[in-house]
Design a protein around this motif. Structure first.
Motif, PDB file in Angstrom:
ATOM      1  N   ALA A 133       4.409   7.766   0.642  1.00 21.26           N
ATOM      2  CA  ALA A 133       3.852   6.939  -0.459  1.00 21.26           C
ATOM      3  C   ALA A 133       3.886   5.466  -0.089  1.00 21.26           C
ATOM      4  O   ALA A 133       3.209   4.538  -0.487  1.00 21.26           O
ATOM      5  CB  ALA A 133       4.545   7.381  -1.832  1.00 21.26           C
ATOM      6  N   ALA A 134       4.926   5.289   0.573  1.00 20.45           N
ATOM      7  CA  ALA A 134       5.452   3.782   0.988  1.00 20.45           C
ATOM      8  C   ALA A 134       4.512   3.333   2.051  1.00 20.45           C
ATOM      9  O   ALA A 134       3.791   2.096   2.140  1.00 20.45           O
ATOM     10  CB  ALA A 134       6.950   3.489   1.455  1.00 20.45           C
ATOM     11  N   ALA A 135       4.231   4.207   2.760  1.00 24.01           N
ATOM     12  CA  ALA A 135       3.119   3.955   3.987  1.00 24.01           C
ATOM     13  C   ALA A 135       1.837   3.692   3.370  1.00 24.01           C
ATOM     14  O   ALA A 135       0.957   2.622   3.658  1.00 24.01           O
ATOM     15  CB  ALA A 135       2.775   5.031   5.098  1.00 24.01           C
ATOM     16  N   ALA A 136       1.266   4.565   2.318  1.00 24.71           N
ATOM     17  CA  ALA A 136       0.050   4.243   1.588  1.00 24.71           C
ATOM     18  C   ALA A 136       0.162   2.924   0.679  1.00 24.71           C
ATOM     19  O   ALA A 136      -0.911   2.065   0.677  1.00 24.71           O
ATOM     20  CB  ALA A 136      -0.271   5.407   0.849  1.00 24.71           C
ATOM     21  N   GLY A 137       1.282   2.530   0.311  1.00 28.32           N
ATOM     22  CA  GLY A 137       1.227   1.291  -0.537  1.00 28.32           C
ATOM     23  C   GLY A 137       1.355   0.195   0.511  1.00 28.32           C
ATOM     24  O   GLY A 137       0.655  -0.792   0.060  1.00 28.32           O
ATOM     25  N   ALA A 138       1.677   0.203   1.651  1.00 28.79           N
ATOM     26  CA  ALA A 138       1.813  -0.697   2.541  1.00 28.79           C
ATOM     27  C   ALA A 138       0.366  -1.033   2.935  1.00 28.79           C
ATOM     28  O   ALA A 138      -0.517  -2.087   3.244  1.00 28.79           O
ATOM     29  CB  ALA A 138       2.531  -0.693   3.679  1.00 28.79           C
ATOM     30  N   SER A 139      -0.502  -0.016   3.138  1.00 31.03           N
ATOM     31  CA  SER A 139      -2.054  -0.131   3.454  1.00 31.03           C
ATOM     32  C   SER A 139      -2.646  -0.775   2.339  1.00 31.03           C
ATOM     33  O   SER A 139      -3.446  -1.433   2.617  1.00 31.03           O
ATOM     34  CB  SER A 139      -2.520   1.215   3.642  1.00 31.03           C
ATOM     35  OG  SER A 139      -1.841   1.923   4.905  1.00 31.03           O
ATOM     36  N   ALA A 140      -2.351  -0.349   1.109  1.00 31.04           N
ATOM     37  CA  ALA A 140      -2.955  -0.895   0.069  1.00 31.04           C
ATOM     38  C   ALA A 140      -2.807  -2.432  -0.004  1.00 31.04           C
ATOM     39  O   ALA A 140      -3.766  -3.117  -0.353  1.00 31.04           O
ATOM     40  CB  ALA A 140      -2.643  -0.198  -1.331  1.00 31.04           C
ATOM     41  N   ALA A 141      -1.465  -2.731   0.150  1.00 28.67           N
ATOM     42  CA  ALA A 141      -1.144  -4.065   0.080  1.00 28.67           C
ATOM     43  C   ALA A 141      -1.835  -5.191   1.157  1.00 28.67           C
ATOM     44  O   ALA A 141      -2.150  -6.021   0.990  1.00 28.67           O
ATOM     45  CB  ALA A 141       0.484  -4.290  -0.023  1.00 28.67           C
ATOM     46  N   LYS A 142      -1.834  -4.381   2.400  1.00 37.09           N
ATOM     47  CA  LYS A 142      -2.745  -5.058   3.370  1.00 37.09           C
ATOM     48  C   LYS A 142      -4.124  -5.380   3.134  1.00 37.09           C
ATOM     49  O   LYS A 142      -4.647  -6.391   3.402  1.00 37.09           O
ATOM     50  CB  LYS A 142      -2.478  -4.315   4.637  1.00 37.09           C
ATOM     51  CG  LYS A 142      -2.981  -5.109   5.974  1.00 37.09           C
ATOM     52  CD  LYS A 142      -3.085  -4.210   7.118  1.00 37.09           C
ATOM     53  CE  LYS A 142      -3.428  -4.787   8.390  1.00 37.09           C
ATOM     54  NZ  LYS A 142      -3.439  -3.738   9.557  1.00 37.09           N
ATOM     55  N   ALA A 143      -4.592  -4.210   2.472  1.00 37.28           N
ATOM     56  CA  ALA A 143      -6.315  -4.410   2.130  1.00 37.28           C
ATOM     57  C   ALA A 143      -6.310  -5.524   0.919  1.00 37.28           C
ATOM     58  O   ALA A 143      -7.214  -6.382   0.963  1.00 37.28           O
ATOM     59  CB  ALA A 143      -6.763  -3.105   1.581  1.00 37.28           C
ATOM     60  N   LYS A 144      -5.308  -5.452   0.147  1.00 34.60           N
ATOM     61  CA  LYS A 144      -5.310  -6.599  -1.011  1.00 34.60           C
ATOM     62  C   LYS A 144      -5.059  -7.863  -0.535  1.00 34.60           C
ATOM     63  O   LYS A 144      -5.687  -8.917  -1.073  1.00 34.60           O
ATOM     64  CB  LYS A 144      -4.244  -6.256  -2.075  1.00 34.60           C
ATOM     65  CG  LYS A 144      -4.687  -4.965  -3.020  1.00 34.60           C
ATOM     66  CD  LYS A 144      -3.580  -4.516  -3.814  1.00 34.60           C
ATOM     67  CE  LYS A 144      -3.950  -3.397  -4.645  1.00 34.60           C
ATOM     68  NZ  LYS A 144      -2.630  -3.283  -5.609  1.00 34.60           N
ATOM     69  N   ALA A 145      -4.532  -8.201   0.562  1.00 32.18           N
ATOM     70  CA  ALA A 145      -4.328  -9.465   1.410  1.00 32.18           C
ATOM     71  C   ALA A 145      -5.741  -9.750   1.996  1.00 32.18           C
ATOM     72  O   ALA A 145      -6.141 -10.902   1.963  1.00 32.18           O
ATOM     73  CB  ALA A 145      -3.316  -9.550   2.336  1.00 32.18           C
ATOM     74  N   GLU A 146      -6.466  -8.803   2.187  1.00 31.77           N
ATOM     75  CA  GLU A 146      -7.629  -9.184   2.978  1.00 31.77           C
ATOM     76  C   GLU A 146      -8.761  -9.460   1.853  1.00 31.77           C
ATOM     77  O   GLU A 146      -9.778 -10.289   2.102  1.00 31.77           O
ATOM     78  CB  GLU A 146      -8.148  -7.873   3.691  1.00 31.77           C
ATOM     79  CG  GLU A 146      -9.748  -8.042   4.421  1.00 31.77           C
ATOM     80  CD  GLU A 146      -9.713  -8.736   5.525  1.00 31.77           C
ATOM     81  OE1 GLU A 146     -10.805  -9.387   5.705  1.00 31.77           O
ATOM     82  OE2 GLU A 146      -8.477  -9.536   6.030  1.00 31.77           O
ATOM     83  N   ILE A 147      -8.517  -8.915   0.808  1.00 28.29           N
ATOM     84  CA  ILE A 147      -9.244  -9.379  -0.345  1.00 28.29           C
ATOM     85  C   ILE A 147      -9.139 -10.588  -0.773  1.00 28.29           C
ATOM     86  O   ILE A 147     -10.101 -11.300  -1.076  1.00 28.29           O
ATOM     87  CB  ILE A 147      -9.130  -8.251  -1.780  1.00 28.29           C
ATOM     88  CG1 ILE A 147      -9.535  -6.817  -1.068  1.00 28.29           C
ATOM     89  CG2 ILE A 147     -10.044  -8.620  -2.925  1.00 28.29           C
ATOM     90  CD1 ILE A 147      -9.177  -5.735  -2.382  1.00 28.29           C
ATOM     91  N   ALA A 148      -7.886 -11.219  -0.785  1.00 24.38           N
ATOM     92  CA  ALA A 148      -7.692 -12.496  -1.115  1.00 24.38           C
ATOM     93  C   ALA A 148      -8.190 -13.291  -0.188  1.00 24.38           C
ATOM     94  O   ALA A 148      -8.413 -14.388  -0.517  1.00 24.38           O
ATOM     95  CB  ALA A 148      -6.023 -12.609  -1.435  1.00 24.38           C
TER      96      ALA A 148
END
Length: 448
Positions: A133-148
């Motif tokens: 779950a933490a690994a998936a959360g890190a991937s989601a946060a990285k994608a959100k940084a790309e969105i920003a």
């Protein structure tokens, strides 16, 4: 003696007055000297984007969230590995007298020293699920940084080219104001020659006044756009910069099929939604693992003796022990069931958001591409209209000088020329912003 003292005092005051006026004159010269400013910073669009990424608090916040999520992943990974600790303690217990046993039977001796290394390992399903779950959360946060990051590109592109458009409008308005003054002078000359009525002079003066007001508004617009861009890209406020004017450089529009393929492959919103669903699935698994037993393993090596030493009376105090503990959950008043329900609700919402992101991607790709295509097609038309309006103004002015037309045609041509040029500048900004919006889907900004 008195006269000598008086002469000394007068001489001192005289020298002081001369020095005072010399310093005052030097200060006035320095004040009147022209201020020298450093050379302005030359900025390109890419340079502005790089500065904005460094100084944007919103973007840096998203980057920080991604870095924090990555550390959460590392911490969750480390819980899967054995931990090593070293414990050292001394226990003093009240005894019943010399050579007697201890009063408190929970302790082994009156003096007990423990100094041991401990290797500890926990084996359970929840720990593995939490790591995933933490690994998936890190991937989601990285994608959100790309969105920003991509959203920041749109903001910078809009501000950058709005500033260039405002500067071009200022130049056109300046020319229009000069032309208005010249036309006003022309009507006065023609009136003196008896060729036009005084009404033409009044109309020309009104038109010249309008052009002067428009010039002041154009200057204000340039100031505001430059201030907005400066706040966006610079850490410290400064207005000492110049922009590379590539507003009207030819920028091709990529084919629709290429945009669609890159949008499906590289869209960060879709990646973030997928990662969030994966995170919620593993969170459900971690919650359900609360129903399952967990196994903890411990290995100890060191001393546990009545003396703090590795040997006592020729006998070694060093030794080891191993402990295996099986923890079987029995009853916790429905806390585990509540956690499972909570995780399932979050998973359902994440699945809804994924479905919306998938539907939105197809519609948004079509919409943004249609906007860019429309802006591109209109841009050539706007450029041609601006050229025609300029030529029409020139011809109308010549006809008026020759007495072949009235002043209303000239005034209309002046207004049309200024409006056409303004529309051309705004159309160029619209096309650049449309391309920037496309890169929110594809991740690649099309540049000259």
């Amino acid at each position: 003696m008195f006269l000598s003292t008086q002469r000394t005092l007068c001489w001192t005051l005289g020298v002081g007055a001369i020095l005072f006026y010399s310093c005052l004159a030097s200060a006035q010269e320095n004040q009147n000297a022209p201020a020298t400013s450093p050379n302005p910073t030359r900025l390109t669009l890419q340079g502005s984007l790089d500065l904005a990424r460094k100084n944007s608090t919103v973007f840096q916040s998203a980057v920080t969230d991604a870095a924090v999520a990555k550390e959460d992943k590392n911490q969750a990974r480390d819980t899967l590995l054995p931990s090593v600790a070293y414990n050292s303690s001394a226990i003093y217990t009240e005894g019943n007298g010399p050579g007697s046993t201890v009063r408190f039977i929970a302790n082994n001796a009156v003096h007990e020293y423990s100094s041991q290394g401990n290797v500890h390992q926990v084996l359970d399903v929840a720990t593995f699920a939490q790591y995933r779950a933490a690994a998936a959360g890190a991937s989601a946060a990285k994608a959100k940084a790309e969105i920003a990051s991509r959203g920041l590109v749109v903001t910078v592109v809009q501000s950058y080219y709005a500033t260039l458009a405002a500067q071009n409008k200022l130049e056109a308005t300046t020319r229009a104001a000069q032309a208005g003054d010249e036309f006003f002078q022309l009507t006065q000359d023609l009136e003196h020659g008896g060729e036009v009525a005084h009404a033409d002079v009044i109309k020309a003066e009104l038109q010249a006044n309008d052009r002067r007001r428009q010039l002041q508004e154009a200057k204000l617009a340039v100031l505001n756009t430059r201030l907005d861009l400066s706040v966006l890209i610079f850490p410290n406020f400064t207005d000492n910069f110049e922009l590379t004017d590539d507003l009207h450089s030819a920028v091709p529009l990529p084919p629709l099929r290429e945009v669609q393929q890159r949008a499906v492959r590289d869209n960060p919103e879709l990646r973030a939604a997928l990662a969030t669903v994966q995170q919620s699935n593993n969170s459900v698994l971690a919650s359900r693992a609360g129903y399952l037993p967990s196994l903890s393993l411990d290995y100890f090596y060191g001393i546990d003796a009545t003396h703090f030493a590795t040997r006592t009376d020729g006998i070694s105090n060093l030794g080891s022990s191993a402990i295996a503990t099986l923890n079987i959950p029995v009853w916790n008043w429905g806390a585990t069931q509540s956690k499972v329900k909570q995780a399932e609700l979050r998973r359902t919402q994440a699945q809804r958001e994924l479905s919306l992101a998938q539907r939105k991607l197809l519609a948004e790709t079509q919409s943004l591409y249609a906007e860019a295509e429309t802006a591109s097609n209109e841009l050539a038309n706007l450029e041609r209209s601006a050229q025609l309006a300029t030529e029409s103004l020139r011809l109308a002015t010549l006809r008026y000088k020759n007495g072949e037309t009235n002043i209303l045609e000239v005034v209309d041509a002046q207004n049309t020329a200024l409006l056409s040029d303004s529309a051309f500048q705004e159309g160029a900004v619209r096309y650049r912003v449309a391309l920037a919006n496309l890169q929110t889907l594809t991740g690649e900004l099309t540049t000259p």
